[in-house]
Design a protein around this motif. Structure first.
Motif, PDB file in Angstrom:
ATOM      1  N   LYS A  64      -2.537  29.549 -30.406  1.00  0.00           N
ATOM      2  CA  LYS A  64      -2.015  28.426 -31.188  1.00  0.00           C
ATOM      3  C   LYS A  64      -2.161  27.095 -30.452  1.00  0.00           C
ATOM      4  O   LYS A  64      -1.553  26.102 -30.830  1.00  0.00           O
ATOM      5  N   ASN A  65      -2.983  27.065 -29.420  1.00  0.00           N
ATOM      6  CA  ASN A  65      -3.163  25.863 -28.609  1.00  0.00           C
ATOM      7  C   ASN A  65      -4.103  24.900 -29.321  1.00  0.00           C
ATOM      8  O   ASN A  65      -5.326  25.063 -29.299  1.00  0.00           O
ATOM      9  N   ILE A  66      -3.532  23.882 -29.952  1.00  0.00           N
ATOM     10  CA  ILE A  66      -4.309  22.913 -30.731  1.00  0.00           C
ATOM     11  C   ILE A  66      -5.303  22.177 -29.844  1.00  0.00           C
ATOM     12  O   ILE A  66      -6.445  21.925 -30.239  1.00  0.00           O
ATOM     13  N   TYR A  69      -8.418  24.100 -29.426  1.00  0.00           N
ATOM     14  CA  TYR A  69      -9.259  24.040 -30.635  1.00  0.00           C
ATOM     15  C   TYR A  69     -10.030  22.724 -30.679  1.00  0.00           C
ATOM     16  O   TYR A  69     -11.223  22.699 -30.999  1.00  0.00           O
ATOM     17  N   ARG A  96      -9.928  26.703 -38.476  1.00  0.00           N
ATOM     18  CA  ARG A  96      -8.831  27.462 -37.855  1.00  0.00           C
ATOM     19  C   ARG A  96      -7.742  26.515 -37.363  1.00  0.00           C
ATOM     20  O   ARG A  96      -6.554  26.796 -37.488  1.00  0.00           O
ATOM     21  N   MET A  97      -8.160  25.375 -36.806  1.00  0.00           N
ATOM     22  CA  MET A  97      -7.193  24.388 -36.340  1.00  0.00           C
ATOM     23  C   MET A  97      -6.370  23.833 -37.503  1.00  0.00           C
ATOM     24  O   MET A  97      -5.154  23.686 -37.397  1.00  0.00           O
ATOM     25  N   ALA A  99      -5.676  25.288 -40.238  1.00  0.00           N
ATOM     26  CA  ALA A  99      -4.741  26.319 -40.701  1.00  0.00           C
ATOM     27  C   ALA A  99      -3.463  26.313 -39.865  1.00  0.00           C
ATOM     28  O   ALA A  99      -2.385  26.593 -40.382  1.00  0.00           O
ATOM     29  N   LEU A 100      -3.591  25.969 -38.585  1.00  0.00           N
ATOM     30  CA  LEU A 100      -2.420  25.916 -37.701  1.00  0.00           C
ATOM     31  C   LEU A 100      -1.683  24.587 -37.775  1.00  0.00           C
ATOM     32  O   LEU A 100      -0.451  24.549 -37.859  1.00  0.00           O
ATOM     33  N   ALA A 101      -2.436  23.491 -37.720  1.00  0.00           N
ATOM     34  CA  ALA A 101      -1.814  22.174 -37.577  1.00  0.00           C
ATOM     35  C   ALA A 101      -1.789  21.366 -38.868  1.00  0.00           C
ATOM     36  O   ALA A 101      -1.067  20.382 -38.953  1.00  0.00           O
ATOM     37  N   ASN A 105      -3.331  16.437 -39.399  1.00  0.00           N
ATOM     38  CA  ASN A 105      -3.243  16.307 -37.950  1.00  0.00           C
ATOM     39  C   ASN A 105      -4.248  15.259 -37.485  1.00  0.00           C
ATOM     40  O   ASN A 105      -5.423  15.289 -37.863  1.00  0.00           O
ATOM     41  N   TYR A 108      -7.331  16.578 -35.630  1.00  0.00           N
ATOM     42  CA  TYR A 108      -8.222  17.242 -36.588  1.00  0.00           C
ATOM     43  C   TYR A 108      -9.074  16.194 -37.306  1.00  0.00           C
ATOM     44  O   TYR A 108     -10.293  16.327 -37.409  1.00  0.00           O
TER      45      TYR A 108
END
Length: 184
Positions: A64-66, A69, A96-97, A99-101, A105, A108
């Motif tokens: 989960k480390n943005i 990514y 994928r990033m 989807a997490l952030a 973001n 992103y």
């Protein structure tokens, strides 16, 4: 005589073997942050492939480390300038990033704009930088990125349609630079 050679060989090779084993053990204890630092060092010397490997290791440690990514997608974008297949890897990394952030973001969005420019999707980059500049009117960074994208758009038009057609787009870029200079 053979015994002497074996002893010398053992005395020379054994310390190197033990040092390698120690590094392997140390690597297994490395954190995601350690891998990110190593990857950044590789990026600075132009080793994007090695950097991507380190950023992937960071994501194995911390999925989960943005930051990992962002760095991985950046490395893939840089490699895409040479081998276009890496652009799709950058896109999937950003997906994928997101989807997490989330797609809002900031990292992103900046990364996606850089990827767009690398793929010569100048209009896409301009749209993103324009939004960022509007959201952060005191930021010189976004105004400068926007002006650079606008300048590239002018050059793109110039190449496609001839010199006169790009003058208005280059004027827009120049106005954005002036605004950035006044702000900064």
């Amino acid at each position: 005589m053979k015994l002497g050679v074996r002893v010398r060989w053992t005395l020379c090779v054994l310390p190197m073997f033990l040092a390698h084993e120690a590094l392997a053990e140390e690597g297994s204890m490395a954190t995601a942050g350690d891998y990110i630092v190593q990857g950044e060092q590789m990026l600075r010397v132009g080793n994007q492939l090695g950097a991507a490997f380190k950023f992937e290791r960071a994501l194995e440690r911390d999925p989960k480390n943005i930051n990992a990514y962002v760095k991985l997608a950046h490395a893939y974008t840089e490699m895409g300038n040479t081998y276009a297949v890496y652009f799709s890897k950058a896109e999937s990394t950003y997906a994928r990033m997101a989807a997490l952030a989330g797609k809002e973001n900031l990292e992103y969005r900046k990364g996606w704009a850089k990827l767009s420019l690398a793929q010569w999707n100048v209009d896409g980059a301009i749209a993103i930088y324009d939004e960022l500049a509007a959201e952060h009117p005191d930021s010189c960074e976004y105004l400068m990125l926007l002006s650079e994208a606008q300048r590239l758009k002018g050059l793109q038009i110039q190449e496609a349609e001839g010199r006169d057609a790009s003058i208005s787009q280059l004027d827009v870029a120049e106005k954005t630079v002036r605004k950035a200079m006044e702000t900064c």
